[in-house]
Design a protein around this motif. Structure first.
Motif: not given
Length: 301
Positions: A115-128
């Motif tokens: 988490p310390e490396r990721v500012e924002k997360l954009f997911l299209i159609e799938v998480a996990g």
């Protein structure tokens, strides 16, 4: 401005990539889906280029990137190493992630684990990641090993010309001609007798191991970055809608947007997806919310 071709030398593999936008802008690393390539973002990235420095990679074994060495499988978790190695090679300490399908699974797990490396997360159609019930573990193991051994001797299909390859890709993914063509032009190579896929045949067998759904939910709960999750309306995936919505509910700072389209909605009509992403950037982080404005996708392995 057209995209720029980029080669990223990681410690173990050479990855091909495309980049858009000024290097001084906020950093966005884009990850495509299974059997796709960086051209998956050809329509979306230019709409983001005034706001992000976008780098879309070809995952190992895909597009123009190197294949894994002989005897090495394409395990899902190894893609996390590839993404982090690409970011390290670019000199990116902190960045945002954009992932579609398999890329969404990879991006969400990177965001949870680091988490310390990721500012924002954009997911299209799938998480996990794709999951399986624990009672099917033995069958999954057998299936993955058998398919891998059988696939080792199979040759990739050769198309007499690119147009036949475009038609095949269009049919397989229920894509428009333009969307299929973008993926095919980056995902084929000239061979004796015509054209063949540039992707590694070892991508085709089923994974011998799967996460359980409880494991996936536990991992997604670790995502700390503000997250936008874009889902097609109506649902366009083989994964049950209730399962995907339950995954979304595990991510603490998530906004859920439903947009008309199929599994490749970001490639077929990128404008609504770009608008949702830019609106998300302008808005304050909010708890889970849904806004509503089908083909069968490729989400393996």
């Amino acid at each position: 401005m057209p995209p720029r071709e980029l080669t990223i030398a990681t410690p173990h593999l050479r990855l091909a990539a495309k980049e858009w936008g000024d290097a001084a802008l906020p950093l966005l690393l884009a990850i495509h889906g299974w059997l796709d390539n960086a051209a998956s973002f050809d329509a979306l990235a230019p709409l983001l280029a005034a706001h992000f420095h976008v780098v879309a990679i070809d995952l190992p074994g895909h597009g123009r990137s190197q294949h894994r060495p002989a005897g090495v499988r394409y395990h899902f978790v190894d893609y996390l190493d590839d993404v982090l190695a690409a970011a390290d090679a670019l000199g990116w300490k902190k960045f945002s992630l954009l992932g579609h399908s398999l890329g969404g699974g990879i991006a969400s797990f990177v965001a949870a684990a680091f988490p310390e490396r990721v500012e924002k997360l954009f997911l299209i159609e799938v998480a996990g990641a794709v999951s399986a019930p624990v009672e099917k573990s033995l069958g999954q193991l057998q299936k993955g090993i058998v398919q891998s051994r059988e696939n080792a001797s199979k040759a990739l299909r050769v198309f007499a010309n690119v147009e036949i390859a475009v038609a095949a890709r269009r049919k397989a993914g229920d894509l428009s001609d333009a969307a299929a063509r973008a993926l095919v032009l980056r995902g084929t190579r000239e061979v004796e007798g015509g054209w063949s896929w540039s992707s590694d045949p070892r991508l085709m067998p089923a994974s011998p191991q799967r996460f359980s759904e409880d494991q996936v939910l536990a991992i997604l709960a670790g995502v700390q970055a503000p997250t936008l999750f874009v889902l097609a309306e109506p649902m366009a995936m083989q994964i049950p809608e209730s399962l995907m919505l339950a995954r979304a509910a595990q991510i603490p700072k998530l906004s859920l947007v439903r947009l008309p389209g199929n599994h490749h909605l970001h490639l077929e009509d990128a404008r609504p997806v770009a608008a949702a992403m830019l609106d998300f950037l302008d808005s304050s982080t909010a708890p889970l919310q849904t806004t509503t404005t089908g083909s069968k996708p490729l989400i393996e392995p």
